[in-house]
Design an enzyme around this catalytic site. Structure first.
Site, mmCIF file in Angstrom:
data_model
loop_
_atom_site.group_PDB
_atom_site.id
_atom_site.type_symbol
_atom_site.label_atom_id
_atom_site.label_comp_id
_atom_site.label_asym_id
_atom_site.label_seq_id
_atom_site.Cartn_x
_atom_site.Cartn_y
_atom_site.Cartn_z
ATOM 1 N N ARG A 169 0.852 -1.196 0.000
ATOM 2 C CA ARG A 169 0.000 0.000 0.000
ATOM 3 C C ARG A 169 0.881 1.237 0.000
ATOM 4 N NH1 ARG A 169 -5.002 1.692 3.999
ATOM 5 N NH2 ARG A 169 -3.491 1.455 5.680
ATOM 6 N N ASP A 443 -5.305 3.487 14.311
ATOM 7 C CA ASP A 443 -4.363 4.096 13.383
ATOM 8 C C ASP A 443 -4.933 5.423 12.918
ATOM 9 O OD1 ASP A 443 -6.301 3.483 11.509
ATOM 10 O OD2 ASP A 443 -5.060 2.098 10.347
#
Length: 525
Positions: A169, A443
């Site tokens: 990613r 996160d």
């Protein structure tokens, strides 16, 4: 005109710059700059224009012109399909984690999960050394040479041979990278993809080079990625459609353009993934001016709330119509090998959540811990459900159903949000892009949700009641939020078992967190 670092300010998130003394010619791989410069000239202006377009769409939503379905265009009418290669038929579980943690990367790749996503974005700090180490680990993982030293077993552990698919990613289109071309910025997405692609040889790989695209907000952005993959393949002498990808549906506008997004990337894309925590943040952001969208405390929102469930059912319908995989999201409650009660609760929540996704005809899901792998696998038919479609599925469902009658809105929930914002930011200041807090893996996505929730409650405090401990409404004024930040900071500093960090990093985290709320900094950065 090129964008410079001075044009962009994010509290707590300075533009990613190389360290002092960095020399482009000396410190980047030999020949990389010559490879990268023409890509920068071609793609960075387009990236900057797309970022400006995002701002326009958000502003229009706040003025009442909210995202809507795109009704039949050529992409929807034509009979195109995506062919899944053999190596990507089974993605029932994709484990995800920060790329800069070599031990975690090796453990994920040895977990037996069909897919592993190595993250340079939400769970990796956007700082030069963390990003450099992340790319280094990704390259070693792709080659099968990454190792870590296991202190408990007193031995070096490497990657076991397996058919696990490795996805990288890259950072999203909203992130800018500095220091490569003097004061001018370049696209962080472009920089990440180019760094990996420049240094890898297809002969080293067990499957084509594969990326995960994050944070997209329109089908037009898919054209940027498609053109980038083709340009890099041409520069490397690879077939034009060699690079493969999956993409996250993490923004409210993108949810209305999924079929067009697939169409624009049809030579490369193999599936879509519902990144639901980022999606929740985006949904709040695009409805920030609407008091009906003041959400309950996060952990009282049911996993099958209609604004999730309607999209969770639509995504497989769109993907399967075109032969692509549909992947579900992450369950935030994390298992624990030290706390048996928490572990049982986390794994039960995981099973229920993934069963729901499988019943929605998803082909797989995300997890973040090796102990979650088998439970996730067991919920989904092997190898996938691409052949399955819901009878009389609604193609254009309501993707903005107002969340009435669910959860609770409490002062305790606001406190929890404030506390998590401070603790998450403190983790970032100490090099952690994701932190395990009170049993939940937090996160950037969940931090963004909490910042938005706090801002919602202040903005609409006259229209929406937030109940205190005694059950009476507590007006959420800016002064209250400041007091909560002060009180929660004091509690954190008084805790002898507090998180990694110093009083100084906690103070800074508290200042940054409140400033981002007050200044309306809610973009995914």
């Amino acid at each position: 005109m090129a964008t410079s670092p001075a044009d962009i300010v994010h509290a707590g998130f300075p533009i990613n710059q190389p360290p002092a003394g960095f020399n482009v010619e000396r410190d980047l791989p030999v020949g990389f700059l010559e490879f990268f410069a023409p890509l920068h000239r071609q793609f960075t202006p387009r990236q900057q224009a797309l970022v400006q377009e995002r701002k326009r769409v958000l502003a229009e939503s706040h003025q009442g012109d909210k995202p809507a379905h795109h009704y039949p265009a050529s992409a929807v009418r034509n009979g195109w399909r995506i062919e899944l290669p053999e190596w990507c038929q089974d993605q029932r579980n994709q484990m995800t984690g920060p790329a800069d943690d070599a031990e975690l990367v090796v453990k994920m790749l040895n977990s037996g999960a069909p897919g592993v996503m190595l993250d340079l974005e939400d769970s990796t700090v956007n700082e030069w050394e963390h990003q450099r180490l992340g790319v280094e680990n990704i390259l070693a993982a792709l080659r099968g040479t990454l190792t870590y030293f296991d202190k408990k077993r007193d031995q070096v552990v490497g990657i076991k041979p397996s058919p696990t698919v490795i996805w990288t990613r890259a950072r999203g289109l909203h992130i800018h990278q500095g220091g490569v071309f003097g004061d001018a910025l370049t696209s962080a997405s472009l920089f990440d993809v180019a760094r990996v692609a420049y240094l890898i040889d297809p002969a080293e790989l067990k499957h084509p080079l594969s990326f995960y695209i994050p944070k997209s907000e329109s089908a037009e952005e898919a054209l940027w990625w498609s053109d980038l993959f083709k340009a890099i393949a041409e520069a490397r002498g690879w077939p034009r459609s060699y690079i493969k990808c999956m993409a996250l549906v993490e923004s409210h506008p993108a949810a209305f353009q999924m079929e067009e997004f697939l169409y624009n990337l049809r030579d490369h894309i193999l599936g879509l993934n519902l990144g639901r925590w980022d999606y929740m943040a985006s949904l709040i952001h695009f409805n920030l001016n609407d008091p009906e969208w003041v959400l309950p405390d996060r952990n009282t929102i049911p996993h099958d709330i209609p604004f999730f469930q309607n999209l969770r059912e639509l995504l497989p319908e769109v993907c399967h119509k075109r032969g692509a995989l549909a992947i579900g999201g992450m369950t935030a409650l994390y298992p624990s090998r030290e706390d048996a009660e928490l572990n049982a609760r986390a794994l039960a929540a995981l099973q229920k959540d993934k069963k729901n996704e499988a019943d929605c005809l998803m082909d797989g899901a995300w997890t973040g811990h090796p102990d979650q792998n088998q439970i996730a696998l067991d919920q989904f038919p092997a190898p996938n459900q691409v052949h399955a479609r819901r009878p009389q599925a609604e193609r254009y469902p309501n993707l903005r159903p107002v969340p009435r009658g669910v959860g609770q809105r409490t002062l305790a929930g606001t406190r929890a949000a404030v506390r998590t914002v401070i603790r998450y930011r403190n983790g970032v200041l100490n090099g952690r892009g994701a932190s395990l807090l009170d049993g939940y893996m937090e996160d950037l996505a969940t931090d963004r949700i909490y910042r938005l929730m706090i801002a919602q409650r202040v903005r609409h405090n006259k229209e929406v009641s937030i109940l205190g401990d005694s059950g009476n409404p507590v007006p959420h004024t800016p002064e209250l939020v400041t007091r909560l930040f002060d009180e929660e900071l004091e509690k954190l500093l008084a805790n002898p078992k507090r998180d990694l960090g110093t009083p100084e990093t906690f103070y800074k985290a508290r200042q940054i967190g409140e400033a981002m709320v007050v200044n309306g900094e809610f973009d995914p950065t």
